[in-house]
Design a protein around this motif. Structure first.
Motif, PDB file in Angstrom:
ATOM      1  N   ASN A  74       0.644  -0.796   0.179  1.00  9.39           N
ATOM      2  CA  ASN A  74       0.387  -0.001   0.026  1.00  9.39           C
ATOM      3  C   ASN A  74       0.797   1.000  -0.068  1.00  9.39           C
ATOM      4  O   ASN A  74       2.134   1.505   0.633  1.00  9.39           O
ATOM      5  N   GLY A  75       0.626   2.006  -0.544  1.00 17.15           N
ATOM      6  CA  GLY A  75       1.360   3.786  -0.825  1.00 17.15           C
ATOM      7  C   GLY A  75       2.139   3.301  -2.009  1.00 17.15           C
ATOM      8  O   GLY A  75       3.233   4.591  -1.773  1.00 17.15           O
ATOM      9  N   SER A  76       1.883   2.648  -2.792  1.00 22.00           N
ATOM     10  CA  SER A  76       3.639   2.337  -3.598  1.00 22.00           C
ATOM     11  C   SER A  76       2.932   3.309  -5.372  1.00 22.00           C
ATOM     12  O   SER A  76       1.461   3.334  -5.548  1.00 22.00           O
ATOM     13  N   MET A  77       3.449   3.701  -5.749  1.00 20.17           N
ATOM     14  CA  MET A  77       3.502   3.748  -7.038  1.00 20.17           C
ATOM     15  C   MET A  77       4.362   2.869  -8.020  1.00 20.17           C
ATOM     16  O   MET A  77       5.845   2.591  -7.563  1.00 20.17           O
ATOM     17  N   ILE A  78       3.933   2.436  -8.819  1.00 17.43           N
ATOM     18  CA  ILE A  78       4.639   1.563 -10.047  1.00 17.43           C
ATOM     19  C   ILE A  78       4.230   2.088 -11.434  1.00 17.43           C
ATOM     20  O   ILE A  78       3.770   1.893 -12.427  1.00 17.43           O
ATOM     21  N   LEU A  79       5.798   1.514 -11.725  1.00 17.26           N
ATOM     22  CA  LEU A  79       5.896   2.007 -12.955  1.00 17.26           C
ATOM     23  C   LEU A  79       5.732   0.527 -14.200  1.00 17.26           C
ATOM     24  O   LEU A  79       6.065  -0.122 -13.742  1.00 17.26           O
ATOM     25  N   ILE A  80       4.184   1.029 -14.898  1.00 14.02           N
ATOM     26  CA  ILE A  80       4.691  -0.268 -15.943  1.00 14.02           C
ATOM     27  C   ILE A  80       5.389   0.653 -17.599  1.00 14.02           C
ATOM     28  O   ILE A  80       4.552   0.933 -17.915  1.00 14.02           O
ATOM     29  N   VAL A  81       6.417  -0.364 -17.968  1.00 12.96           N
ATOM     30  CA  VAL A  81       6.954   0.050 -19.208  1.00 12.96           C
ATOM     31  C   VAL A  81       6.952  -1.192 -20.039  1.00 12.96           C
ATOM     32  O   VAL A  81       6.672  -2.310 -19.841  1.00 12.96           O
ATOM     33  N   GLY A  82       6.809  -0.359 -21.586  1.00 13.73           N
ATOM     34  CA  GLY A  82       7.002  -1.049 -22.128  1.00 13.73           C
ATOM     35  C   GLY A  82       6.930  -0.956 -23.738  1.00 13.73           C
ATOM     36  O   GLY A  82       6.029   0.327 -24.489  1.00 13.73           O
ATOM     37  N   GLU A  83       7.632  -1.609 -24.747  1.00 20.60           N
ATOM     38  CA  GLU A  83       6.959  -1.328 -26.488  1.00 20.60           C
ATOM     39  C   GLU A  83       5.750  -1.543 -26.794  1.00 20.60           C
ATOM     40  O   GLU A  83       4.565  -1.984 -25.284  1.00 20.60           O
TER      41      GLU A  83
ATOM     42  N   LYS B 236       7.837   2.428 -23.967  1.00 17.58           N
ATOM     43  CA  LYS B 236       9.223   2.074 -24.130  1.00 17.58           C
ATOM     44  C   LYS B 236       9.616   2.024 -26.023  1.00 17.58           C
ATOM     45  O   LYS B 236       9.106   1.312 -26.153  1.00 17.58           O
ATOM     46  N   PRO B 237      10.483   2.752 -26.795  1.00 16.49           N
ATOM     47  CA  PRO B 237      10.545   3.608 -27.869  1.00 16.49           C
ATOM     48  C   PRO B 237      10.774   1.871 -28.151  1.00 16.49           C
ATOM     49  O   PRO B 237      11.436   1.496 -27.306  1.00 16.49           O
ATOM     50  N   ILE B 238      10.635   1.035 -29.741  1.00 15.98           N
ATOM     51  CA  ILE B 238      10.666  -0.055 -30.304  1.00 15.98           C
ATOM     52  C   ILE B 238      12.596  -0.086 -29.684  1.00 15.98           C
ATOM     53  O   ILE B 238      12.889   1.075 -31.123  1.00 15.98           O
ATOM     54  N   GLY B 239      13.290  -0.647 -29.792  1.00 13.12           N
ATOM     55  CA  GLY B 239      14.663  -1.005 -29.668  1.00 13.12           C
ATOM     56  C   GLY B 239      15.655  -0.509 -28.941  1.00 13.12           C
ATOM     57  O   GLY B 239      16.526  -0.418 -28.473  1.00 13.12           O
ATOM     58  N   SER B 240      14.630   1.106 -27.537  1.00 15.23           N
ATOM     59  CA  SER B 240      15.020   1.216 -26.607  1.00 15.23           C
ATOM     60  C   SER B 240      15.964   0.809 -25.434  1.00 15.23           C
ATOM     61  O   SER B 240      15.226  -0.107 -25.544  1.00 15.23           O
ATOM     62  N   LYS B 241      17.029   0.633 -25.361  1.00 10.58           N
ATOM     63  CA  LYS B 241      16.945   0.462 -23.786  1.00 10.58           C
ATOM     64  C   LYS B 241      16.940   1.322 -22.432  1.00 10.58           C
ATOM     65  O   LYS B 241      17.289   0.894 -21.899  1.00 10.58           O
ATOM     66  N   THR B 242      16.849   2.161 -22.900  1.00 16.21           N
ATOM     67  CA  THR B 242      16.372   2.774 -21.671  1.00 16.21           C
ATOM     68  C   THR B 242      14.741   3.233 -21.092  1.00 16.21           C
ATOM     69  O   THR B 242      14.077   3.100 -22.582  1.00 16.21           O
ATOM     70  N   ILE B 243      14.673   3.186 -20.016  1.00 14.87           N
ATOM     71  CA  ILE B 243      13.416   3.646 -19.271  1.00 14.87           C
ATOM     72  C   ILE B 243      12.821   4.473 -19.819  1.00 14.87           C
ATOM     73  O   ILE B 243      13.310   5.976 -19.176  1.00 14.87           O
ATOM     74  N   GLY B 244      11.412   5.340 -20.707  1.00 13.80           N
ATOM     75  CA  GLY B 244      11.275   6.315 -20.796  1.00 13.80           C
ATOM     76  C   GLY B 244      11.762   7.752 -20.464  1.00 13.80           C
ATOM     77  O   GLY B 244      12.929   7.813 -21.531  1.00 13.80           O
ATOM     78  N   TYR B 245      11.806   8.931 -19.701  1.00 15.76           N
ATOM     79  CA  TYR B 245      12.974   9.994 -19.866  1.00 15.76           C
ATOM     80  C   TYR B 245      14.265   9.533 -19.180  1.00 15.76           C
ATOM     81  O   TYR B 245      14.673  10.805 -18.476  1.00 15.76           O
ATOM     82  N   GLY B 246      14.258   8.651 -18.297  1.00 14.11           N
ATOM     83  CA  GLY B 246      15.635   8.290 -17.419  1.00 14.11           C
ATOM     84  C   GLY B 246      14.531   9.166 -16.167  1.00 14.11           C
ATOM     85  O   GLY B 246      15.989   9.402 -15.043  1.00 14.11           O
ATOM     86  N   VAL B 247      13.757   9.099 -15.903  1.00 12.48           N
ATOM     87  CA  VAL B 247      13.206  10.490 -14.224  1.00 12.48           C
ATOM     88  C   VAL B 247      12.265   9.495 -13.836  1.00 12.48           C
ATOM     89  O   VAL B 247      12.215   9.332 -12.600  1.00 12.48           O
ATOM     90  N   GLU B 248      11.318   8.407 -14.386  1.00  7.09           N
ATOM     91  CA  GLU B 248      10.124   8.052 -13.777  1.00  7.09           C
ATOM     92  C   GLU B 248      10.753   7.009 -13.016  1.00  7.09           C
ATOM     93  O   GLU B 248      10.945   6.380 -11.902  1.00  7.09           O
ATOM     94  N   GLU B 249      11.585   6.022 -13.202  1.00  2.00           N
ATOM     95  CA  GLU B 249      12.066   4.967 -12.756  1.00  2.00           C
ATOM     96  C   GLU B 249      12.416   5.392 -11.068  1.00  2.00           C
ATOM     97  O   GLU B 249      12.198   4.325 -10.239  1.00  2.00           O
ATOM     98  N   PHE B 250      13.101   6.143 -11.469  1.00  4.03           N
ATOM     99  CA  PHE B 250      13.669   6.692  -9.523  1.00  4.03           C
ATOM    100  C   PHE B 250      12.658   7.799  -8.511  1.00  4.03           C
ATOM    101  O   PHE B 250      13.631   7.206  -7.529  1.00  4.03           O
ATOM    102  N   VAL B 251      11.680   7.599  -9.020  1.00  2.00           N
ATOM    103  CA  VAL B 251      10.773   7.837  -8.053  1.00  2.00           C
ATOM    104  C   VAL B 251       9.809   7.472  -7.849  1.00  2.00           C
ATOM    105  O   VAL B 251       8.731   7.582  -7.085  1.00  2.00           O
ATOM    106  N   VAL B 252       9.247   5.944  -8.692  1.00  2.00           N
ATOM    107  CA  VAL B 252       8.277   5.054  -8.398  1.00  2.00           C
ATOM    108  C   VAL B 252       9.103   3.494  -6.904  1.00  2.00           C
ATOM    109  O   VAL B 252      10.460   3.505  -7.107  1.00  2.00           O
ATOM    110  N   ASP B 253       7.969   3.299  -6.661  1.00  2.00           N
ATOM    111  CA  ASP B 253       8.650   2.360  -5.384  1.00  2.00           C
ATOM    112  C   ASP B 253       8.920   0.734  -5.974  1.00  2.00           C
ATOM    113  O   ASP B 253       9.018  -0.468  -6.160  1.00  2.00           O
ATOM    114  N   GLY B 254       8.180   0.596  -7.243  1.00  2.00           N
ATOM    115  CA  GLY B 254       8.259  -0.531  -8.614  1.00  2.00           C
ATOM    116  C   GLY B 254       8.559  -0.940 -10.205  1.00  2.00           C
ATOM    117  O   GLY B 254       8.106   0.782 -10.568  1.00  2.00           O
ATOM    118  N   VAL B 255       8.655  -1.665 -10.284  1.00  2.00           N
ATOM    119  CA  VAL B 255       9.529  -1.259 -12.434  1.00  2.00           C
ATOM    120  C   VAL B 255       8.790  -2.301 -12.614  1.00  2.00           C
ATOM    121  O   VAL B 255       9.278  -3.728 -12.567  1.00  2.00           O
TER     122      VAL B 255
END
Length: 483
Positions: free
Chosen positions: A50-59, A189-208
Motif C-alpha cells: 500500500n502507498g506504492s507507485m508502480i511504473l509499467i513500461v513496455g513497447e 518504451k520505444p522499440i529497440g530502446s534500452k532506456t525507460i521513459g525519460y530517465g526520471v520516472e523509475e527513480f521516484v517509483v516503488d516498483g518497475v
C-alpha cells in the motif's frame, strides 16, 4: 493550505485534508491485491505494498493498458475499491469500447460510483499545469484507492523532466501514501530502446514492471520482468503471459493434488473391442495415451473411435484438432459408420485452430480454458506434430508436462497423436513418450505389392498388455485388428 516549497509550478495545491501521513506501522504489511490469482500468489507474494507507485513500461502492443485496466477492474469488482484512469493516450469512448471487448464493463463501474475516467488527451502544453491542479482536486474528492496514469511519458513531454519528478514525488506521491492508495504509471518504451521513459520516472517509483517481446523461433512471446519492487522478493527473472479474450493471463503451473481416494482401477474403452482386450480391459481413467504412426496409418480414426464410444457412454469428450477442419473430422466419422451426430454438440465437442505463431503458453492456456469450461472426462489432441513443427521441442515438452499434470489432477483420459515413422524397437519423441502411460505404435509395410498395417503396444503402465505385433486394417467400419 499546503505550500509545495521549491516547486516551479505556479499553482498552490490545497491538499491539507488528504495529506495526513500514516505511520510506518499503519503501512507495514498492508497489500493491494492485483486480482489475478497467479500474479498475487506467485509473483507479488501478496500484492503491491500500500502507498506504492508502480511504473509499467513496455513497447507498443505489449499489453500495458490491458494490464493496468485489469488492475482497476478487479479492484472494483472483487474488492469494492474505487479506481481512476487518467488518460493522455485515448478517449473515454475508445477505452470503454476496447475494454468491454475483453469482458471489462467500465461504464457499469462508473454508474455504480466505483470508477472515474479523466480525459486529458487534448490537453496542451500551456494548459497542463492548470489541468494538474484540477486533476488533484478530482482525486481528492473521489478518493480512489487505485489510480492509473496513461501515460506518464506524455506528462514528461508536456511538463519536462524536472516538473514531472516534482509531480510524481511531491504531489501525487504524497496523496498516494497519505491515503494508502496505489498508482500504476504507464510509460512507453520505444522499440529497440534500452532506456525507460525519460530517465526520471523509475527513480521516484516503488516498483518497475517491464513488459516486452521475445522472439522464439517462429513465434513471439510476451514476457514480464520486475527489476524493482520495494518490500517484495521477486523470485524469477521473467514471467510469460498472453493476451486472450479474458485479458492478461499467466502460465499457471498445475499442482498435482491427488489423494489416495482419487486413485481408481476403473478402465474406460478405447472404442475398439479388440484393442481393449490387448490393453487388459481398456485404459485406466485419467491415463494419457500416445498414438504414433506415419501418415495414413489411421491415428485420427483410432481417436474418433475413442471419442465417440466414450461420448455414447455418457462421458464428455473434447476433440482438439490442429491439422484438419471440423467438417472433415465429422465426415471421416460418418464414412466409418460412427454415429457422431448422436453425440456432437452434446457430449462431444470439436475444437480446431492453427497453432502457428502461438507460443506453447498460449496453446496451453487455450486448452486449459476448454477443460475448465466444458469439463471433459476425455480429451484428444490431434496432433502434436502440428505443434512440434513450429515450437522448440524443449518448450513443447514443458507444455505437455503441464497439460499432463492438469489432466491427471482432473482425471481426464487423454489421447495424443503424433506423426512419425514408427519403429517397434525405437521410442519416438522422448519428450512425450516418457510422460505418457500408454504408447501405441502404428506402421505399414509393403508385402507382395500389398500394404500391410501393423500395430504394437510398446507401453501400458499397470496393465498386462499384449506384447505381440498385430495386423490391422482401416475399413468402412473403422479400425479392425487381427491376431
Amino acid at each position: 493550505m499546503l505550500l509545495i516549497v521549491g516547486t516551479p509550478f505556479n499553482h498552490i495545491y490545497d491538499l491539507s485534508k488528504d495529506l495526513k501521513y500514516p505511520t510506518k506501522t499503519k503501512l507495514r504489511g498492508k497489500m493491494t491485491k492485483f486480482g489475478i490469482e497467479y500474479f498475487d500468489k506467485y509473483i507479488l507474494r501478496g500484492g503491491f505494498p500500500n502507498g506504492s507507485m508502480i511504473l509499467i513500461v513496455g513497447e507498443p502492443g505489449t499489453g500495458k493498458t490491458i494490464l493496468s485496466a485489469t488492475y482497476l477492474y478487479n479492484g472494483a469488482k472483487k474488492f469494492g475499491e474505487k479506481g481512476m484512469y487518467i488518460s493522455l493516450a485515448e478517449t473515454k469512448w475508445e477505452f470503454y469500447k476496447g475494454m468491454k471487448q475483453l469482458g471489462m464493463d467500465f461504464e457499469e463501474l462508473e454508474n455504480n460510483g466505483l470508477f472515474k475516467f479523466i480525459d486529458l488527451v487534448t490537453v496542451s502544453k500551456d494548459a497542463v499545469e492548470k489541468e494538474i491542479e484540477l486533476l488533484m482536486s478530482e482525486i481528492s474528492s473521489f478518493h480512489p484507492k487505485r489510480i492509473v496514469i496513461d501515460s506518464i511519458s506524455v506528462f514528461t513531454q508536456l511538463l519536462g523532466a524536472e516538473k514531472t519528478r516534482i509531480f510524481l514525488h511531491t504531489i501525487l506521491g504524497r496523496f498516494i501514501k497519505a491515503n494508502d492508495a496505489t498508482a500504476l504509471l504507464i510509460a512507453e518504451k520505444p522499440i529497440g530502446s534500452k532506456t525507460i521513459g525519460y530517465g526520471v520516472e523509475e527513480f521516484v517509483v516503488d516498483g518497475v514492471i517491464i513488459l516486452k517481446y521475445k522472439s522464439f523461433g517462429e513465434v513471439t512471446r510476451r514476457v514480464m520482468e520486475i527489476p524493482k519492487m520495494r518490500r517484495r522478493k521477486i523470485e524469477r527473472a521473467e514471467y510469460e503471459y498472453v493476451i486472450t479474450k479474458n485479458g492478461i493471463e499467466f502460465l499457471t503451473i498445475p499442482e498435482l493434488k491427488i489423494s489416495e481416494k482419487d486413485y481408481t482401477s476403473e478402465k474406460i474403452t478405447t472404442g475398439i473391442e479388440r484393442l481393449d482386450e490387448m490393453l487388459d480391459g481398456g485404459i485406466y481413467k485419467g491415463s494419457s495415451v500416445l498414438i504414433v504412426g506415419m501418415t495414413g496409418t489411421g491415428k485420427t480414426t483410432f481417436s474418433l473411435h475413442f471419442a465417440i464410444a466414450n461420448a455414447l457412454q455418457g462421458r464428455k469428450v473434447a476433440y482438439i484438432t490442429f491439422e484438419e477442419p471440423i467438417d472433415q473430422i465429422i465426415r471421416s466419422a460418418k464414412n466409418y459408420g460412427m454415429p457422431i451426430e448422436e453425440v456432437l454438440g452434446r457430449n462431444l465437442k470439436i475444437f480446431a485452430w492453427v497453432p502457428e505463431s502461438k507460443t506453447p503458453v498460449h496453446t496451453y492456456i487455450k486448452i486449459k480454458e476448454i477443460i475448465e469450461e466444458f469439463k471433459p472426462e476425455a480429451l484428444i489432441i490431434d496432433s502434436l506434430t502440428a505443434l512440434r513443427e513450429h515450437l522448440d521441442e524443449k518448450e513443447l515438452t514443458k507444455m505437455l508436462r503441464y497439460l499432463q499434470l492438469l489432466t491427471k489432477e482432473k482425471r481426464i483420459t487423454t489421447y495424443f497423436t503424433f506423426t512419425e515413422e514408427a519403429k517397434f524397437d525405437v521410442v519416438p519423441f522422448t519428450g512425450a513418450s516418457t510422460m505418457v502411460d500408454v504408447i501405441i505404435l502404428l506402421k505399414y509395410e509393403i508385402e507382395n505389392e500389398k500394404i500391410e498395417k501393423r500395430l504394437a503396444i510398446i507401453k501400458a503402465r499397470g496393465s498386462n498388455h499384449s506384447r505381440k505385433i498385430h495386423k490391422y486394417e482401416i475399413t468402412n467400419r473403422g479400425v479392425e485388428i487381427y491376431e
